[in-house]
Design a protein around this motif. Structure first.
Motif, short mmCIF file in Angstrom:
data_model
loop_
_atom_site.label_atom_id
_atom_site.label_comp_id
_atom_site.label_asym_id
_atom_site.label_seq_id
_atom_site.Cartn_x
_atom_site.Cartn_y
_atom_site.Cartn_z
N ARG A 289 41.06 49.86 22.86
CA ARG A 289 40.50 49.60 24.09
C ARG A 289 39.68 51.00 24.56
N SER A 290 38.60 50.64 25.55
CA SER A 290 37.83 51.84 26.30
C SER A 290 38.92 52.65 26.83
N THR A 291 38.20 53.84 27.10
CA THR A 291 39.23 54.80 27.78
C THR A 291 39.56 54.31 29.15
N ARG A 292 38.74 53.53 29.88
CA ARG A 292 38.81 53.06 31.24
C ARG A 292 39.84 52.05 31.10
N GLN A 293 39.86 51.09 29.96
CA GLN A 293 40.99 50.01 30.01
C GLN A 293 42.34 50.39 29.72
N GLN B 216 43.45 53.68 30.53
CA GLN B 216 44.05 54.30 31.74
C GLN B 216 44.57 53.34 32.92
N ARG B 217 43.61 52.09 32.85
CA ARG B 217 43.99 51.11 33.77
C ARG B 217 45.41 50.58 33.41
N ARG C 69 48.13 53.06 34.35
CA ARG C 69 48.48 53.17 35.70
C ARG C 69 48.95 51.68 36.00
N TYR D 199 44.94 54.54 42.88
CA TYR D 199 43.96 53.59 43.45
C TYR D 199 43.62 54.19 45.02
N HIS E 163 41.96 46.45 45.75
CA HIS E 163 41.33 46.70 44.35
C HIS E 163 42.49 46.68 43.43
N ASP F 232 43.56 44.22 40.11
CA ASP F 232 43.75 44.54 39.03
C ASP F 232 45.13 44.13 38.38
#
Length: 91
Positions: free
Chosen positions: A33-37, A39-40, A43, A67, A72, A76
């Motif tokens: 996964r990407s770093t953003r994915q 982290q999401r 979280r 968040y 938002h 998510d």
């Protein structure tokens, strides 16, 4: 006998900055996964744990996991778990 500072040795530098002992592969290569994915996901897992504990509101959980916007967060969360975060609270 030579005395070393605590923590000195492999993986550190004498000027106090951390230096990895060996290169690490990029996070996407490790996780798929990407770093953003990634982290999401972390979280949202923590958010789910907090909501199930029953002692937090959706808004407080959204802010606790980073968040700025509760709406938002709700989008998510619903995308990830297929249900609104309010359905996981124990109130």
């Amino acid at each position: 006998m030579e005395l070393r500072r605590p923590g000195a040795g492999r993986g550190t530098r004498t000027d106090g900055r951390y230096e990895p002992a060996e290169p690490r592969p990029p996070l996407p290569k490790v996780t798929g996964r990407s770093t953003r994915q990634f982290q999401r996901t972390i979280r949202l897992q923590e958010a789910r744990r907090l909501l199930v504990s029953g002692s937090h509101t959706v808004t407080s959980v959204a802010h606790a996991v980073g968040y700025a916007s509760a709406s938002h967060f709700s989008r998510d969360y619903t995308d990830a778990y297929g249900e609104a975060p309010g359905r996981n609270t124990r109130h």
